[in-house]
Design a protein around this motif. Structure first.
Motif, PDB file in Angstrom:
ATOM      1  N   TYR A   1      24.746 -39.998  17.471  1.00  0.00           N
ATOM      2  CA  TYR A   1      25.198 -40.990  18.443  1.00  0.00           C
ATOM      3  C   TYR A   1      25.384 -40.331  19.799  1.00  0.00           C
ATOM      4  CZ  TYR A   1      26.314 -43.843  14.395  1.00  0.00           C
ATOM      5  OH  TYR A   1      26.229 -44.559  13.238  1.00  0.00           O
ATOM      6  N   PRO A   2      25.100 -41.045  20.899  1.00  0.00           N
ATOM      7  CA  PRO A   2      25.423 -40.509  22.218  1.00  0.00           C
ATOM      8  C   PRO A   2      26.942 -40.519  22.416  1.00  0.00           C
ATOM      9  CG  PRO A   2      24.558 -42.737  22.407  1.00  0.00           C
ATOM     10  CD  PRO A   2      24.445 -42.351  20.958  1.00  0.00           C
ATOM     11  N   VAL A   3      27.458 -39.502  23.101  1.00  0.00           N
ATOM     12  CA  VAL A   3      28.889 -39.424  23.388  1.00  0.00           C
ATOM     13  C   VAL A   3      29.103 -39.961  24.806  1.00  0.00           C
ATOM     14  CG1 VAL A   3      30.887 -37.910  23.619  1.00  0.00           C
ATOM     15  CG2 VAL A   3      29.151 -37.432  21.875  1.00  0.00           C
ATOM     16  N   PRO A   4      29.769 -41.115  24.957  1.00  0.00           N
ATOM     17  CA  PRO A   4      29.966 -41.695  26.291  1.00  0.00           C
ATOM     18  C   PRO A   4      30.894 -40.839  27.152  1.00  0.00           C
ATOM     19  CG  PRO A   4      30.400 -43.315  24.565  1.00  0.00           C
ATOM     20  CD  PRO A   4      30.297 -41.980  23.899  1.00  0.00           C
ATOM     21  N   PRO A   5      30.731 -40.908  28.486  1.00  0.00           N
ATOM     22  CA  PRO A   5      31.666 -40.214  29.367  1.00  0.00           C
ATOM     23  C   PRO A   5      33.112 -40.613  29.061  1.00  0.00           C
ATOM     24  CG  PRO A   5      29.828 -41.073  30.619  1.00  0.00           C
ATOM     25  CD  PRO A   5      29.692 -41.623  29.221  1.00  0.00           C
ATOM     26  N   HIS A   6      34.026 -39.712  29.282  1.00  0.00           N
ATOM     27  CA  HIS A   6      35.469 -39.881  29.098  1.00  0.00           C
ATOM     28  C   HIS A   6      35.893 -39.850  27.630  1.00  0.00           C
ATOM     29  CE1 HIS A   6      35.667 -40.685  33.352  1.00  0.00           C
ATOM     30  NE2 HIS A   6      34.801 -41.661  33.206  1.00  0.00           N
ATOM     31  N   THR A   7      34.967 -39.607  26.711  1.00  0.00           N
ATOM     32  CA  THR A   7      35.357 -39.441  25.308  1.00  0.00           C
ATOM     33  C   THR A   7      36.157 -38.148  25.185  1.00  0.00           C
ATOM     34  OG1 THR A   7      33.406 -40.609  24.513  1.00  0.00           O
ATOM     35  CG2 THR A   7      34.507 -39.143  22.945  1.00  0.00           C
ATOM     36  N   ARG A   8      37.299 -38.214  24.511  1.00  0.00           N
ATOM     37  CA  ARG A   8      38.150 -37.039  24.381  1.00  0.00           C
ATOM     38  C   ARG A   8      38.538 -36.723  22.943  1.00  0.00           C
ATOM     39  NH1 ARG A   8      36.087 -36.660  28.489  1.00  0.00           N
ATOM     40  NH2 ARG A   8      37.018 -36.429  30.538  1.00  0.00           N
ATOM     41  N   LYS A   9      38.097 -37.574  22.015  1.00  0.00           N
ATOM     42  CA  LYS A   9      38.462 -37.335  20.620  1.00  0.00           C
ATOM     43  C   LYS A   9      37.408 -37.937  19.697  1.00  0.00           C
ATOM     44  CE  LYS A   9      42.710 -38.339  19.611  1.00  0.00           C
ATOM     45  NZ  LYS A   9      43.923 -39.122  19.285  1.00  0.00           N
ATOM     46  N   ILE A  10      37.145 -37.235  18.604  1.00  0.00           N
ATOM     47  CA  ILE A  10      36.333 -37.775  17.521  1.00  0.00           C
ATOM     48  C   ILE A  10      37.256 -37.901  16.316  1.00  0.00           C
ATOM     49  CG2 ILE A  10      34.411 -37.381  15.941  1.00  0.00           C
ATOM     50  CD1 ILE A  10      33.146 -35.622  18.115  1.00  0.00           C
ATOM     51  N   ARG A  11      37.258 -39.049  15.699  1.00  0.00           N
ATOM     52  CA  ARG A  11      38.037 -39.269  14.470  1.00  0.00           C
ATOM     53  C   ARG A  11      37.051 -39.579  13.348  1.00  0.00           C
ATOM     54  NH1 ARG A  11      42.972 -42.824  15.345  1.00  0.00           N
ATOM     55  NH2 ARG A  11      43.732 -40.799  16.026  1.00  0.00           N
TER      56      ARG A  11
ATOM     57  N   GLU B   1      26.417 -35.570  15.924  1.00  0.00           N
ATOM     58  CA  GLU B   1      25.809 -35.874  14.630  1.00  0.00           C
ATOM     59  C   GLU B   1      26.905 -35.799  13.580  1.00  0.00           C
ATOM     60  OE1 GLU B   1      22.828 -33.851  11.353  1.00  0.00           O
ATOM     61  OE2 GLU B   1      22.831 -33.109  13.402  1.00  0.00           O
ATOM     62  N   ILE B   2      27.024 -36.834  12.766  1.00  0.00           N
ATOM     63  CA  ILE B   2      27.937 -36.797  11.628  1.00  0.00           C
ATOM     64  C   ILE B   2      27.112 -36.879  10.361  1.00  0.00           C
ATOM     65  CG2 ILE B   2      29.880 -37.780  12.901  1.00  0.00           C
ATOM     66  CD1 ILE B   2      29.359 -40.434  11.399  1.00  0.00           C
ATOM     67  N   GLY B   3      27.526 -36.137   9.350  1.00  0.00           N
ATOM     68  CA  GLY B   3      26.779 -36.150   8.101  1.00  0.00           C
ATOM     69  C   GLY B   3      27.559 -35.499   6.984  1.00  0.00           C
ATOM     70  N   ALA B   4      27.102 -35.713   5.764  1.00  0.00           N
ATOM     71  CA  ALA B   4      27.720 -35.100   4.592  1.00  0.00           C
ATOM     72  C   ALA B   4      26.821 -35.327   3.388  1.00  0.00           C
ATOM     73  CB  ALA B   4      29.095 -35.690   4.317  1.00  0.00           C
TER      74      ALA B   4
END
Length: 117
Positions: free
Chosen positions: A79-89, A25-28
């Motif tokens: 948002y769903p996090v897909p497999p192999h995701t290693r970073k959030i920017r 979840e992203i928010g502000a």
């Protein structure tokens, strides 16, 4: 500049992410000094980065959507996090209009990047 950026390393969660079912979840809370079509609107956006074949590939674009009020407004999206995701920017963007980044003042508070199952 017209945005601030932060990377979040997810390598310590690799096994859990690859098993599936993780959401981000992203928010502000956001507001702008001027809210108009010409000046643009503040928003948060970001990327989920990493695939099995390429750890630097962007696999998901995320956004909270634009805040179109001249008062503090909280916007968030999951948002769903897909497999192999290693970073959030994550980016805090002061204007949704290209080329006017220096002409508007945006305010951000309570920025949230929350991972859950």
């Amino acid at each position: 500049g017209s945005y601030l950026m932060q990377d979040i390393d997810l390598n310590h969660m690799a096994a859990e992410i690859d098993a599936g079912g993780v959401q981000v979840e992203i928010g502000a809370s956001m507001k702008a000094r001027t809210v108009s079509v010409r000046e643009g609107y503040p928003y948060v956006y970001g990327y989920l980065i990493g695939t099995a074949a390429d750890p630097n590939r962007i696999n998901t674009y995320m956004t909270t959507g634009r805040v179109m009020e001249d008062r503090w407004t909280y916007a968030d999206t999951s948002y769903p996090v897909p497999p192999h995701t290693r970073k959030i920017r994550i980016f805090l963007k002061r204007s949704a209009v290209a080329g006017v980044g220096d002409s508007n003042t945006a305010y951000f508070d309570d920025v949230c990047v929350h991972l859950n199952r």
